[in-house]
Design a protein around this motif. Structure first.
Motif, PDB file in Angstrom:
ATOM      1  N   ASP A 223       0.869  -1.179   0.000  1.00 45.04           N
ATOM      2  CA  ASP A 223       0.000   0.000   0.000  1.00 45.04           C
ATOM      3  C   ASP A 223       0.903   1.226   0.000  1.00 45.04           C
ATOM      4  O   ASP A 223       1.429   1.617   1.043  1.00 45.04           O
ATOM      5  CB  ASP A 223      -0.924   0.007   1.224  1.00 45.04           C
ATOM      6  N   ASN A 241      -6.432   1.103  -3.774  1.00 45.05           N
ATOM      7  CA  ASN A 241      -7.337   0.664  -2.709  1.00 45.05           C
ATOM      8  C   ASN A 241      -8.330  -0.373  -3.216  1.00 45.05           C
ATOM      9  O   ASN A 241      -8.596  -1.389  -2.553  1.00 45.05           O
ATOM     10  CB  ASN A 241      -8.087   1.861  -2.125  1.00 45.05           C
ATOM     11  N   ASN A 244      -6.306  -3.732  -4.170  1.00 47.50           N
ATOM     12  CA  ASN A 244      -5.749  -4.398  -2.990  1.00 47.50           C
ATOM     13  C   ASN A 244      -6.830  -4.967  -2.079  1.00 47.50           C
ATOM     14  O   ASN A 244      -6.685  -6.070  -1.527  1.00 47.50           O
ATOM     15  CB  ASN A 244      -4.861  -3.434  -2.210  1.00 47.50           C
ATOM     16  N   GLU A 245      -7.914  -4.228  -1.911  1.00 50.67           N
ATOM     17  CA  GLU A 245      -8.997  -4.722  -1.054  1.00 50.67           C
ATOM     18  C   GLU A 245      -9.640  -5.975  -1.639  1.00 50.67           C
ATOM     19  O   GLU A 245      -9.958  -6.919  -0.916  1.00 50.67           O
ATOM     20  CB  GLU A 245     -10.051  -3.632  -0.851  1.00 50.67           C
ATOM     21  N   LYS A 248      -7.353  -8.921  -1.041  1.00 55.18           N
ATOM     22  CA  LYS A 248      -7.406  -9.368   0.355  1.00 55.18           C
ATOM     23  C   LYS A 248      -8.667 -10.178   0.628  1.00 55.18           C
ATOM     24  O   LYS A 248      -8.631 -11.170   1.368  1.00 55.18           O
ATOM     25  CB  LYS A 248      -7.328  -8.155   1.284  1.00 55.18           C
TER      26      LYS A 248
END
Length: 352
Positions: A223, A241, A244-245, A248
């Motif tokens: 990040d 964001n 990456n979210e 995850k």
């Protein structure tokens, strides 16, 4: 392939190097300001093109191919910028050269690692092709062989690639060297360093996503905190964001893989596998034929996407290599950077 229990890696333990460059207070000539604004506008447009329309696009081969294309175009953009600046090598600060060469050698290592992983995945596809060949027969011996091949495929795909395992440390070093050298006297140098910074941020983001997907671990996911003073920063942060979210979330679900096309293949394999473990009355049904066709389609999509992505990774490798070779050749000959990189442009307008 994924290990959702891996803890998130902590970055920037000694401060955030991505905040060490700031164009605040920089007074550039109108010509130089136009050059850097045009460059950053192109960079932002590439970032916008990477924003997926749906979460399913994240870590699909089509999105990854687009991301690698964005890297290739951005690094080519640095070459074009050098031509626009007409900055001779003898005017380059030694620190700028060190930064450029340091970045390039790390990117070449990463490209080699990514290419080796794509080659490994392609080897797995060959196992799928053999499986489908055996499934075209009604012989029970062939189904036994198909079972064995599917076992081999899953074992092969689940194995670790040592080169990918090293990408984390390479990316750490790349981020650790993100503190661009300060440029005091050369306005052209300031423009060059600012442009390299933007491309480097994009490069680290994309490479960290690739390394995460290929390694099956979120430990390589970064990040990056980019200063808001850059025009492209809001778009970059929004893209980072979102991607990456979603990554995850996929790891938290404990999936076999986070790669979209590979997950589709694995889903078909899991659906097909029970029907070929000696259950004769099932394998002769129409349902079985549909499952085999489904696997064949998923395998074909996987293969086509893999080929396109491999070509883009190779293309990016060639861009980085050519830029590095051009700079080294120019250093030896004393020619301008742009003479070597783009064959010279005697009629180019000088930017003061």
């Amino acid at each position: 392939m994924s290990r959702p229990q891996d803890p998130p890696r902590s970055f920037f333990p000694f401060g955030n190097p991505f905040r060490n460059i700031s164009p605040k207070g920089t007074k550039l000539s109108p010509q130089l300001l136009a050059v850097i604004c045009a460059f950053e506008a192109s960079l932002e447009e590439r970032l916008k093109n990477l924003i997926p329309k749906s979460k399913d696009e994240v870590l699909s081969f089509s999105w990854m191919t687009l991301a690698m294309q964005a890297l290739r175009e951005s690094h080519n953009g640095i070459k074009t910028l050098m031509t626009d600046l007409e900055l001779p090598v003898h005017d380059w600060d030694e620190k700028w050269i060190d930064v450029y060469l340091d970045i390039s050698v790390k990117l070449l290592d990463i490209c080699i690692a990514f290419s080796s992983e794509l080659s490994r995945l392609n080897q797995g596809h060959l196992l799928l092709q053999c499986t489908l060949h055996h499934l075209s027969s009604s012989s029970s011996d062939q189904f036994i062989r198909a079972c064995s091949l599917l076992d081999g495929w899953r074992q092969h795909i689940s194995s670790k690639n040592p080169r990918i395992e090293k990408c984390g440390s390479i990316l750490d070093n790349l981020v650790g060297s993100s503190d661009m050298p300060k440029v005091k006297k050369s306005d052209k140098g300031k423009v060059l360093m600012q442009a390299i910074y933007g491309v480097k941020a994009l490069t680290v983001f994309v490479c960290s996503v690739f390394a995460t997907a290929f390694s099956g671990s979120t430990k390589n996911l970064m990040d990056l905190d980019v200063a808001d003073v850059y025009s492209w920063a809001p778009t970059f942060k929004g893209l980072q964001n979102l991607v990456n979210e979603e990554i995850k979330v996929r790891f938290s679900n404990g999936k076999f893989t986070v790669l979209y096309e590979l997950e589709a293949v694995d889903s078909s394999v899991r659906e097909l596998y029970p029907t070929i473990r000696g259950v004769v009355d099932v394998i002769e049904t129409e349902s079985h034929a549909k499952i085999v066709d489904k696997l064949g389609g998923a395998a074909e999509n996987f293969s086509q996407g893999l080929d396109l992505l491999a070509k883009e990774v190779d293309g990016f490798f060639q861009v980085v290599m050519s830029g590095r070779d051009a700079l080294l050749s120019s250093l030896r000959s004393g020619a301008t950077v742009n003479d070597r990189i783009l064959g010279g442009n005697r009629d180019a307008q000088v930017v003061n």
